[in-house]
Enzyme design. Structure first.
Site, mmCIF file in Angstrom:
data_model
loop_
_atom_site.group_PDB
_atom_site.id
_atom_site.type_symbol
_atom_site.label_atom_id
_atom_site.label_comp_id
_atom_site.label_asym_id
_atom_site.label_seq_id
_atom_site.Cartn_x
_atom_site.Cartn_y
_atom_site.Cartn_z
ATOM 1 N N LYS A 23 -4.688 44.889 27.737
ATOM 2 C CA LYS A 23 -4.839 43.908 26.655
ATOM 3 C C LYS A 23 -6.267 43.382 26.644
ATOM 4 O O LYS A 23 -6.966 43.431 27.664
ATOM 5 C CB LYS A 23 -3.859 42.741 26.805
ATOM 6 C CG LYS A 23 -4.011 41.882 28.085
ATOM 7 C CD LYS A 23 -5.081 40.813 28.048
ATOM 8 C CE LYS A 23 -5.179 40.045 29.376
ATOM 9 N NZ LYS A 23 -6.425 39.296 29.541
ATOM 10 N N ALA A 111 -9.813 43.115 36.209
ATOM 11 C CA ALA A 111 -10.711 43.453 35.111
ATOM 12 C C ALA A 111 -10.524 42.586 33.872
ATOM 13 O O ALA A 111 -11.235 42.761 32.886
ATOM 14 C CB ALA A 111 -10.506 44.922 34.737
ATOM 15 N N GLY A 112 -9.545 41.673 33.885
ATOM 16 C CA GLY A 112 -9.274 40.868 32.686
ATOM 17 C C GLY A 112 -8.537 41.652 31.618
ATOM 18 O O GLY A 112 -8.451 41.231 30.465
ATOM 19 N N GLY A 116 -1.969 44.805 35.806
ATOM 20 C CA GLY A 116 -0.832 44.535 36.698
ATOM 21 C C GLY A 116 0.315 43.894 35.931
ATOM 22 O O GLY A 116 1.485 44.234 36.132
ATOM 23 N N SER A 118 0.917 44.196 32.705
ATOM 24 C CA SER A 118 1.488 45.193 31.803
ATOM 25 C C SER A 118 2.414 46.132 32.567
ATOM 26 O O SER A 118 3.494 46.488 32.083
ATOM 27 C CB SER A 118 0.349 45.979 31.127
ATOM 28 O OG SER A 118 0.870 46.852 30.167
ATOM 29 N N ASP A 150 0.362 36.457 32.318
ATOM 30 C CA ASP A 150 0.171 37.382 31.190
ATOM 31 C C ASP A 150 1.394 38.252 30.915
ATOM 32 O O ASP A 150 1.439 38.948 29.900
ATOM 33 C CB ASP A 150 -1.009 38.328 31.469
ATOM 34 C CG ASP A 150 -2.358 37.636 31.325
ATOM 35 O OD1 ASP A 150 -2.417 36.571 30.676
ATOM 36 O OD2 ASP A 150 -3.346 38.171 31.847
HETATM 37 O O1 C5P Z 1 -0.385 33.614 36.822
HETATM 38 P P1 C5P Z 1 -1.520 34.416 37.361
HETATM 39 O O2 C5P Z 1 -1.219 35.074 38.673
HETATM 40 O O3 C5P Z 1 -2.082 35.356 36.360
HETATM 41 O O4 C5P Z 1 -2.694 33.351 37.651
HETATM 42 C C1 C5P Z 1 -3.728 33.518 38.605
HETATM 43 C C2 C5P Z 1 -4.427 32.180 38.831
HETATM 44 O O5 C5P Z 1 -5.139 31.783 37.643
HETATM 45 C C3 C5P Z 1 -3.476 31.018 39.104
HETATM 46 O O6 C5P Z 1 -3.240 30.888 40.471
HETATM 47 C C4 C5P Z 1 -4.224 29.813 38.557
HETATM 48 O O7 C5P Z 1 -5.169 29.360 39.509
HETATM 49 C C5 C5P Z 1 -5.019 30.389 37.397
HETATM 50 N N1 C5P Z 1 -4.351 30.169 36.103
HETATM 51 C C6 C5P Z 1 -4.425 28.910 35.492
HETATM 52 N N2 C5P Z 1 -3.818 28.729 34.266
HETATM 53 C C7 C5P Z 1 -3.199 29.755 33.634
HETATM 54 C C8 C5P Z 1 -3.138 31.030 34.225
HETATM 55 C C9 C5P Z 1 -3.733 31.210 35.464
HETATM 56 O O8 C5P Z 1 -4.996 27.978 36.045
HETATM 57 N N3 C5P Z 1 -2.645 29.526 32.445
#
Ligand code: C5P
Length: 307
Positions: A23, A111-112, A116, A118, A150
């Site tokens: 994405k 990579a943004g 993972g 998906s 995501d």
């Molecule tokens: O949920 P995910 O593993 O993708 O998030 C990784 C880190 O990014 C989280 O531990 C948090 O620090 C930050 N994050 C956030 N707000 C979001 C998504 C992610 O602060 N909406």
């Protein structure tokens, strides 16, 4: 399915393969920090034609989950998002079967590009199908939400407005179609670090603009309008720490991209092009940089699915 995947999961047994797309965030606003430590987001997300593959076979003679991957740098133990997704589906559906899963990676990691997430969504979609669970997208997103912010988006792909922590997903149709060039610099940016940098460097939080708020009522949005509104709050802190990423953005614009933007918290930078020829030409400009990976891909028009 790839040859390696076929060998790993058993050639003569029914295997389903779900294609898990990357994405990009065409718009990414990071809003206030929530009591749970996460941030509220506002994003328009779109899947693109760079895909991993998740191949699944139900093994009735066993009861454990076996995960294999063609990329040896990725752990395949119970910490892997695909493994966790499969375990969550088995637990919540009450099914006790064995699973043989093979993951073919093409999407760069850290990579943004949501690779993972998906893969996890593709695992849930594949198991919903093969175990005939009859779960709705909302039910699958509920399971996915616990795995990563995501993941819910991919259950409503190809395009959606995403809010909250990532759990509020409203599918939209982007009209017009575009090609994208994804340029990954060959090093990762850690999401948690990027959020911390943003919090530390941002003086004040700009509220969501009226124009973005108005988009919330639309189910069809033109690509040309999204291009006008494109932006990513992570660019300022991430480009300060990694000037090479700003240079990629400038190069994509010089190569004719309508816009170029960091995706998610990086490290991939992408450019949006009107046609394939422009995208292929721009991607070829990055070929000499062996540490870079550049992909010219189409914006997806369908859901995450078996093909
Ligand atoms: O949920 P995910 O593993 O993708 O998030 C990784 C880190 O990014 C989280 O531990 C948090 O620090 C930050 N994050 C956030 N707000 C979001 C998504 C992610 O602060 N909406």
């Amino acid at each position: 399915m790839t040859k390696r995947a076929a060998e790993s999961v058993g050639r003569d047994l029914p295997v389903i393969t779900i294609f898990a797309p990357a994405k990009v965030n065409l718009i990414l606003r990071v809003l206030d920090r929530r009591p749970d430590g996460y941030h509220n987001l506002w994003s328009i997300m779109q899947t693109v034609g760079l895909e991993d593959e998740v191949s699944i076979r139900v093994a009735l003679h066993r009861s454990e989950i076996q995960l294999g991957c063609d990329d040896s740098s990725l752990r395949t133990d119970p910490s892997n998002l695909v493994y966790r997704a499969a375990a969550a589906v088995l637990e919540q559906s009450g099914k006790s079967v064995g699973l043989e899963i093979h993951l073919t990676k093409r999407i760069p990691m850290g990579a943004g590009l949501g690779g993972g997430s998906s893969d996890a969504a593709a695992t849930i979609i594949g198991l919903n199908q093969v175990l005939q669970l009859g779960w709705s997208s909302a039910r699958m997103a509920e399971v996915g939400q616990a795995l990563g912010s995501d993941v819910p988006f991919f259950l409503y792909a190809p395009a959606a407005i995403v809010a909250g922590r990532g759990e509020k997903v409203r599918p939209i149709q982007l009209t017009g179609g575009r090609w994208l060039v994804l340029v990954n610099p060959g090093f990762p940016v850690e999401t948690k670090w990027a959020y911390q940098q943003l919090s530390m460097t941002r003086k004040e939080l700009e509220p969501l603009s009226e124009r973005l708020r108005r988009l919330e009522a639309s189910s069809q949005i033109a690509w040309s309008e999204v291009v006008e509104l494109a932006g990513n709050d992570f660019e300022s802190p991430v480009f300060s720490a990694y000037p090479a990423l700003r240079e990629i953005k400038e190069e994509l614009l010089a190569e004719g991209a309508d816009i170029a933007l960091l995706s998610g918290s990086g490290a991939t930078v992408f450019g949006v092009f009107r046609d394939e020829a422009g995208a292929q030409k721009a991607a070829s400009c990055f070929q000499d940089r062996t540490e870079f990976k550049a992909f010219a891909v189409r914006a997806c028009t369908g859901p995450v699915a078996q093909r």
